[in-house]
Write a protein that holds these residues in place. Structure first.
Motif, PDB file in Angstrom:
ATOM      1  N   ILE A   1      -2.785   2.591   5.692  1.00  0.00           N
ATOM      2  CA  ILE A   1      -1.688   1.646   5.922  1.00  0.00           C
ATOM      3  C   ILE A   1      -2.153   0.514   6.825  1.00  0.00           C
ATOM      4  O   ILE A   1      -1.914  -0.673   6.552  1.00  0.00           O
ATOM      5  CB  ILE A   1      -0.474   2.372   6.550  1.00  0.00           C
ATOM      6  CG1 ILE A   1       0.125   3.373   5.568  1.00  0.00           C
ATOM      7  CG2 ILE A   1       0.597   1.360   6.970  1.00  0.00           C
ATOM      8  CD1 ILE A   1       1.228   4.225   6.160  1.00  0.00           C
TER       9      ILE A   1
ATOM     10  N   SER B   1      -4.592  -1.833   4.980  1.00  0.00           N
ATOM     11  CA  SER B   1      -3.921  -2.662   3.970  1.00  0.00           C
ATOM     12  C   SER B   1      -3.145  -3.813   4.602  1.00  0.00           C
ATOM     13  O   SER B   1      -3.265  -4.975   4.175  1.00  0.00           O
ATOM     14  CB  SER B   1      -2.975  -1.789   3.132  1.00  0.00           C
ATOM     15  OG  SER B   1      -3.680  -0.756   2.491  1.00  0.00           O
ATOM     16  N   ILE B   2      -2.338  -3.495   5.627  1.00  0.00           N
ATOM     17  CA  ILE B   2      -1.524  -4.563   6.207  1.00  0.00           C
ATOM     18  C   ILE B   2      -2.374  -5.527   7.029  1.00  0.00           C
ATOM     19  O   ILE B   2      -2.047  -6.712   7.152  1.00  0.00           O
ATOM     20  CB  ILE B   2      -0.367  -4.006   7.050  1.00  0.00           C
ATOM     21  CG1 ILE B   2      -0.861  -3.206   8.248  1.00  0.00           C
ATOM     22  CG2 ILE B   2       0.557  -3.178   6.189  1.00  0.00           C
ATOM     23  CD1 ILE B   2       0.253  -2.717   9.146  1.00  0.00           C
TER      24      ILE B   2
ATOM     25  N   LYS C   1       8.928  -2.176   2.775  1.00  0.00           N
ATOM     26  CA  LYS C   1       7.851  -2.026   1.793  1.00  0.00           C
ATOM     27  C   LYS C   1       7.999  -3.034   0.658  1.00  0.00           C
ATOM     28  O   LYS C   1       7.022  -3.679   0.249  1.00  0.00           O
ATOM     29  CB  LYS C   1       7.851  -0.601   1.230  1.00  0.00           C
ATOM     30  CG  LYS C   1       6.763  -0.364   0.186  1.00  0.00           C
ATOM     31  CD  LYS C   1       6.718   1.078  -0.262  1.00  0.00           C
ATOM     32  CE  LYS C   1       5.607   1.287  -1.288  1.00  0.00           C
ATOM     33  NZ  LYS C   1       5.476   2.709  -1.685  1.00  0.00           N
TER      34      LYS C   1
ATOM     35  N   SER D   1       3.600  -6.917   9.628  1.00  0.00           N
ATOM     36  CA  SER D   1       2.460  -6.062   9.963  1.00  0.00           C
ATOM     37  C   SER D   1       2.582  -5.538  11.391  1.00  0.00           C
ATOM     38  O   SER D   1       2.296  -4.363  11.667  1.00  0.00           O
ATOM     39  CB  SER D   1       1.149  -6.837   9.792  1.00  0.00           C
ATOM     40  OG  SER D   1       1.051  -7.902  10.729  1.00  0.00           O
TER      41      SER D   1
ATOM     42  N   VAL E   1      -0.650  -1.109   0.177  1.00  0.00           N
ATOM     43  CA  VAL E   1       0.747  -1.059   0.613  1.00  0.00           C
ATOM     44  C   VAL E   1       1.591  -0.297  -0.400  1.00  0.00           C
ATOM     45  O   VAL E   1       2.436   0.539  -0.035  1.00  0.00           O
ATOM     46  CB  VAL E   1       1.290  -2.487   0.824  1.00  0.00           C
ATOM     47  CG1 VAL E   1       2.807  -2.471   0.965  1.00  0.00           C
ATOM     48  CG2 VAL E   1       0.653  -3.115   2.053  1.00  0.00           C
TER      49      VAL E   1
ATOM     50  N   LEU F   1       2.242   3.068   1.933  1.00  0.00           N
ATOM     51  CA  LEU F   1       3.357   2.781   2.839  1.00  0.00           C
ATOM     52  C   LEU F   1       4.631   3.425   2.313  1.00  0.00           C
ATOM     53  O   LEU F   1       5.076   3.103   1.210  1.00  0.00           O
ATOM     54  CB  LEU F   1       3.559   1.269   2.992  1.00  0.00           C
ATOM     55  CG  LEU F   1       4.664   0.839   3.972  1.00  0.00           C
ATOM     56  CD1 LEU F   1       4.307   1.258   5.395  1.00  0.00           C
ATOM     57  CD2 LEU F   1       4.863  -0.684   3.913  1.00  0.00           C
TER      58      LEU F   1
END
Length: 510
Positions: free
Chosen positions: A18, A21-22, A82, A126, A188, A192
């Protein structure tokens, strides 16, 4: 608002994926605030644009992002974190591809507007997600990771943009976002957890319209003010009037319309958040103003090539990354206010070093003060982010992170505009003072005047102009040095973290 507490109880979180990715999504958004700067001359020729027209490639992105950032909290409540993050990443990635494919000025400006609108929520979301998925004892490290993307991206942007433009062409400044954005979107979507949107909240159209109009007019004023000689221009006076009137309407509307206004005024009741937001405004002004001063000083005044300029300014990002990693660990053991004080003092020392610059500088003279400043700002950014949100309830977090990011961006715009204006006017004043000594009564000038050589006089004027510009730059560094010291006493307004209203929200996650 909290992004994942319900999902966290059902399944363990893959915090690593997570976070990766963010942070990739955050990195491409912050990179794009500066990566296109060095490619503008190449775009200008390819798109047949004038000098004034090509600057809209930059300003359209900045204005769109500034207007859309305050929407983040409301959209997150309506769509869910999300889904909103996925739409933002996908839209930003597609808009980046369209920027690279653009064949006309209108196409690239429209694509940059879309980039700004979709990318506006990436940074605040984020930050909000990282605060939500990490327990309190790990939030310092989480903010260190988040800060790397936010602070290092704009620093590395010109270097990466210059390399891509020289090695390939300017279109790759935008195409580079496509694979990174695709990976971030996949991460994501996969890792997520989803959360049901909150109940539908009435959209305060008047509040948003007045705030957006005020921010848009302010950004346009700051971007074009130096070019149009500020308040000597009718356009700038109109933009200033629109800013003041719109913001006044926004304040009155927010204060008199009850709890369902666009801006969550409960944020201002939290002393840590209010003080931290002011500090990030100052940091944005000082950091980005320094980054705006150094490249033109090195290229125009000292003759550094673009590639060399990028190489000597990029190491400041390394100082920031190292400091953030250290600060994230120290935050568990040392009062965050002590780390903030240390960071501000180190940043002030770096600006004091810059005040000692001369017209002749070696690369190391540029690199080390930049590294020191980056190190100091890293020690400011991590504890400030943690303290600002330590007493804020999770329900207000998305709105708080959006406001936090917005104030950082506005601070950077104001800081850049102020220092550029002072350089221009300071150069004129210093040139006038220095040229006053060029008279027939000056023994050093008499042989030159007697000879009557126009070349010698032109060369003398060039040297005076260079010295005048150097004086103006040094005065700007001095102004930022003083501003950094002046805000230090405000640290006393911040309460230490621990306890407070956020405990309940974190207990659910732990």
């Amino acid at each position: 608002m909290t992004a994942v507490p319900q999902a966290a109880e059902a399944a363990p979180l893959n915090r690593g994926m997570i976070t990766l990715s963010i942070m990739l999504a955050t990195l491409i958004q912050t990179l794009d605030s500066t990566i296109a700067n060095v490619a503008l001359p190449h775009m200008q020729g390819a798109l047949s644009a004038s000098q004034d027209e090509i600057t809209w490639v930059l300003t359209s992105y900045i204005v769109a992002a500034a207007i859309a950032t305050p929407l983040t909290g409301w959209l997150a409540d309506q769509m869910g974190v999300k889904r909103l993050l996925g739409v933002a990443i996908a839209g930003f990635t597609v808009a980046s591809a369209l920027c690279g494919l653009s064949e006309t000025l209108g196409e690239i400006v429209a694509s940059r507007l879309a980039q700004g609108l979709f990318g506006a929520s990436l940074v605040p979301l984020s930050q909000s997600i990282l605060l939500d998925i990490n327990p309190r004892e790990k939030q310092g490290q989480a903010m260190a990771v988040w800060g790397m993307g936010v602070m290092v991206g704009p620093v590395l942007g010109p270097t990466l943009g210059g390399w891509l433009t020289d090695s390939y062409n300017w279109r790759w400044v935008f195409f580079i976002n496509v694979p990174i954005g695709a990976f971030a979107l996949f991460g994501v979507s996969t890792f997520l957890p989803a959360r049901e949107p909150l109940k539908q909240i009435r959209f305060d159209l008047f509040g948003f319209a007045t705030l957006a109009l005020a921010i848009g007019a302010l950004q346009a004023l700051l971007d074009r003010g130096e070019q149009l000689d500020w308040f000597n221009s009718l356009e700038i006076r109109i933009e200033a009037l629109v800013t003041v009137i719109s913001f006044a309407f926004f304040i009155v509307h927010t204060a008199t319309s009850g709890p369902d206004t666009f801006f969550r005024y409960q944020l201002l009741k939290d002393r840590n958040f209010a003080t931290g937001t002011f500090f990030i405004f100052v940091i944005g002004a000082v950091l980005y103003a320094t980054r705006a001063l150094l490249p033109p000083m090195l290229q125009n005044l000292m003759g550094y090539p673009v590639a060399t300029t990028g190489l000597v300014t990029a190491p400041s990002g390394a100082g920031t990354m190292i400091a953030m990693l250290i600060a994230g660990r120290l935050l568990r053991r040392i009062d965050a206010r002590v780390l903030l004080l240390f960071g501000f003092l180190v940043s002030a020392y770096a600006l004091w070093q810059m005040m000692q610059y001369t017209i002749v500088l070696s690369p190391s003279d540029i690199v080390w003060p930049g590294v020191v400043q980056g190190f100091g700002l890293g020690f400011v950014f991590v504890p400030l982010s943690a303290l600002t949100f330590s007493t804020l309830t999770p329900q207000l977090r998305a709105d708080g992170t959006a406001t936090y990011s917005l104030m950082r961006n506005i601070g950077s715009s104001i800081g850049i505009s102020i220092v550029q204006t002072f350089v221009t006017r300071g150069t004129q004043i210093a040139h006038s003072d220095l040229a006053a000594n060029v008279t027939v009564f000056n023994p050093a000038i008499q042989p030159m005047l007697a000879d009557g050589s126009r070349y010698d006089m032109a060369l003398l004027n060039q040297q005076i102009t260079q010295q005048a510009q150097m004086i103006a730059y040094l005065n700007d560094f001095k102004m930022m040095f003083v501003a950094t010291l002046v805000v230090i006493p405000l640290l006393m307004l911040i309460r230490p973290s621990g306890g407070g209203s956020a405990d309940a929200g974190h207990a659910a996650m732990d």
